[in-house]
Design a protein around this motif. Structure first.
Motif, mmCIF file in Angstrom:
data_model
loop_
_atom_site.group_PDB
_atom_site.id
_atom_site.type_symbol
_atom_site.label_atom_id
_atom_site.label_comp_id
_atom_site.label_asym_id
_atom_site.label_seq_id
_atom_site.Cartn_x
_atom_site.Cartn_y
_atom_site.Cartn_z
ATOM 1 N N ALA A 110 0.800 -0.806 -0.165
ATOM 2 C CA ALA A 110 0.188 0.197 0.473
ATOM 3 C C ALA A 110 1.329 1.181 0.247
ATOM 4 N N GLY A 111 2.374 1.487 0.733
ATOM 5 C CA GLY A 111 3.008 2.384 0.512
ATOM 6 C C GLY A 111 3.363 2.908 -0.356
ATOM 7 N N MET A 112 4.051 1.238 -1.189
ATOM 8 C CA MET A 112 4.294 1.771 -2.557
ATOM 9 C C MET A 112 3.602 2.288 -2.924
ATOM 10 N N VAL A 113 2.020 1.671 -3.795
ATOM 11 C CA VAL A 113 1.233 1.764 -4.369
ATOM 12 C C VAL A 113 0.613 3.118 -4.434
ATOM 13 N N LEU A 114 0.836 3.663 -2.705
ATOM 14 C CA LEU A 114 0.936 5.315 -2.889
ATOM 15 C C LEU A 114 1.123 6.095 -3.354
ATOM 16 N N LYS A 115 2.467 6.277 -2.900
ATOM 17 C CA LYS A 115 3.797 6.858 -2.676
ATOM 18 C C LYS A 115 4.636 6.978 -4.226
ATOM 19 N N LEU A 116 4.579 5.501 -5.069
ATOM 20 C CA LEU A 116 5.651 5.869 -6.495
ATOM 21 C C LEU A 116 4.795 6.591 -7.380
ATOM 22 N N PRO A 117 3.690 6.843 -7.085
ATOM 23 C CA PRO A 117 2.627 7.649 -8.400
ATOM 24 C C PRO A 117 3.363 8.982 -8.160
ATOM 25 N N SER A 118 3.203 9.301 -6.881
ATOM 26 C CA SER A 118 3.021 10.361 -6.369
ATOM 27 C C SER A 118 4.643 11.094 -6.609
ATOM 28 N N VAL A 119 5.344 10.071 -6.490
ATOM 29 C CA VAL A 119 7.154 10.786 -6.675
ATOM 30 C C VAL A 119 6.926 11.142 -8.061
ATOM 31 N N SER A 143 5.093 13.818 -9.275
ATOM 32 C CA SER A 143 6.203 15.360 -9.409
ATOM 33 C C SER A 143 7.194 15.632 -9.532
ATOM 34 N N GLN A 144 8.410 14.346 -10.080
ATOM 35 C CA GLN A 144 9.538 14.781 -11.085
ATOM 36 C C GLN A 144 9.392 15.599 -12.529
ATOM 37 N N LEU A 145 7.546 14.619 -13.136
ATOM 38 C CA LEU A 145 7.688 15.415 -14.707
ATOM 39 C C LEU A 145 6.969 16.447 -14.849
ATOM 40 N N GLN A 146 6.169 16.809 -13.289
ATOM 41 C CA GLN A 146 5.462 18.266 -13.307
ATOM 42 C C GLN A 146 6.741 18.862 -13.176
ATOM 43 N N GLY A 147 7.619 18.942 -12.447
ATOM 44 C CA GLY A 147 8.888 19.552 -11.759
ATOM 45 C C GLY A 147 9.758 20.070 -13.427
ATOM 46 N N GLU A 148 9.982 18.706 -13.937
ATOM 47 C CA GLU A 148 10.937 19.184 -15.345
ATOM 48 C C GLU A 148 10.211 19.190 -16.768
ATOM 49 N N SER A 149 9.032 18.994 -16.878
ATOM 50 C CA SER A 149 8.178 18.731 -18.273
ATOM 51 C C SER A 149 7.251 19.069 -18.086
ATOM 52 N N LEU A 154 7.725 14.886 -25.528
ATOM 53 C CA LEU A 154 7.833 13.779 -25.228
ATOM 54 C C LEU A 154 9.565 12.757 -24.715
ATOM 55 N N VAL A 155 10.239 13.661 -26.226
ATOM 56 C CA VAL A 155 11.111 13.079 -26.274
ATOM 57 C C VAL A 155 12.454 13.777 -24.772
ATOM 58 N N ALA A 156 11.677 15.304 -24.827
ATOM 59 C CA ALA A 156 12.804 16.298 -23.687
ATOM 60 C C ALA A 156 12.222 15.735 -22.266
ATOM 61 N N ALA A 157 11.514 15.264 -22.073
ATOM 62 C CA ALA A 157 10.796 14.834 -21.160
ATOM 63 C C ALA A 157 11.072 13.115 -20.754
ATOM 64 N N ALA A 158 11.492 12.543 -21.501
ATOM 65 C CA ALA A 158 12.292 10.526 -21.039
ATOM 66 C C ALA A 158 12.946 11.043 -20.337
ATOM 67 N N PRO A 159 14.362 11.284 -20.664
ATOM 68 C CA PRO A 159 15.247 11.150 -19.976
ATOM 69 C C PRO A 159 14.910 11.266 -18.476
ATOM 70 N N GLY A 160 13.987 12.109 -17.925
ATOM 71 C CA GLY A 160 14.414 12.582 -16.145
ATOM 72 C C GLY A 160 13.485 11.247 -15.663
ATOM 73 N N ALA A 212 14.235 8.631 -13.558
ATOM 74 C CA ALA A 212 13.461 8.133 -11.722
ATOM 75 C C ALA A 212 13.352 6.747 -11.927
ATOM 76 N N VAL A 213 12.547 6.154 -12.349
ATOM 77 C CA VAL A 213 11.613 5.026 -12.888
ATOM 78 C C VAL A 213 13.346 4.099 -12.749
ATOM 79 N N ARG A 214 14.140 4.376 -12.833
ATOM 80 C CA ARG A 214 15.186 3.383 -12.514
ATOM 81 C C ARG A 214 15.373 3.899 -11.233
#
Lengths: 168, 168
Positions: free
Chosen positions: B31-40, B43-49, B123-129, B133-135
């Motif tokens: 449950a912790g993972m399922v709640l927190k992973l999408p949010s982080v 947040s990364q994508l929102q901030g960078e792209s 998309l190409v600009a967003a992909a590396p970040g 993060a996923v990795r």
DNA sequence: AAAGATTGACCGCTCAATCTTG
DNA sequence: CAAGATTGAGCGGTCAATCTTT
């Protein structure tokens, strides 16, 4: 994205290290679970008990706490939510009579949330349906080995995201 | 279907089969993972792209499709979202010039979404970040065995949710 | 009639600003 | 001032009603 240069030996600070085929397939499956599991459990709880999963977690955490009472900030950590989200949710649960809030007598800048008898009853009524749904969708056919891996991997991911919280 | 050792697909009419200690701890971690992973990741994508994870999935799915084009209903299935959610999101992406919609020439009751050049660039600009993060949060330290279990378990959970997607 | 898709109102989450207590 | 907590505005998802095409 279809074609990508594949370089497996560089850190992310330089050239991006893309996902392997295997990692892509894993991420596809994991993303599906992460998106759909909360939604189906929410739907079950909402339909049967008029509670969100997050609200259920809040009531559930309080029900097992000493005196059915927790500080808001401790509660937020336990249910994996932000303090402001919790504050909004607790306000609604208080209006519905499930919880009451009072300043912590020991230290006035804390607020404690207390599960009321009415909140307890609502939780007790909701629990069987929720647990049945969790068992049905998550634990149905998991072996002990799979469960151990799932637990361990989930913990490591959560720890990487939020190094503050840890569990027994 | 599988055998029914207990009362699996029954509402709280019979005796509820509660979670074991081990299952509880697993569910807490999951449950912790399922709640927190999408949010982080959001947040990364929102901030960078300036994209949500769901928007990223939409663009990404289109980018690998034949002609960078997919029917809305197929796209919805690929990105694990409802058709109405997708419709709302695609509308916004269209206003930002990332996607255009047109009726399917083969069958007028379908709508196809097409990734524009501008959408491709975003998309190409967003992909590396995003991939980094996923990795970092997911694949960092997973063994191949753990990855296989995670993938398999996730798929089974999604498959159990998918067919109905609703509750009895 | 049914399938695909869209719309809009309602509701809840996020985020930053603010308040309070130590 | 710092930590805990609250608030409200804005934004996005959900759900039911609706529209369109076959």
């Amino acid at each position: 994205m279809s074609r990508r240069p594949q370089n497996h030996d560089r850190a992310p600070s330089g050239e991006t290290r893309w996902l392997t085929e295997e990692e892509q397939r894993t991420w596809q499956a994991l993303a599906g679970m992460v998106l759909k599991l909360p939604s189906v459990l929410d739907s079950q709880l909402q339909g049967e008990s008029n509670l969100s999963m997050f609200e259920y977690f809040v009531l559930s955490a309080l029900s097992t706490a000493e005196g059915r009472t927790l500080r808001m900030s401790d509660l937020a950590a336990i249910v994996n939510g932000s303090l402001s989200r919790l504050s909004n949710v607790v306000k609604r649960l208080e209006q519905r009579g499930c919880i009451r809030r009072e300043p912590d007598p020991d230290n006035g800048r804390y607020t404690v949330a207390v599960l009321t008898d009415s909140g307890w009853s609502i939780l007790v009524a909701a629990a069987p349906g929720h647990v049945t749904a969790v068992r049905r969708f998550v634990f149905e056919d998991l072996t002990r080995e799979e469960m151990a891996v799932l637990r361990d991997v989930s913990r490591r991911i959560v720890d990487r995201i939020d190094p503050a919280s840890r569990w027994p």
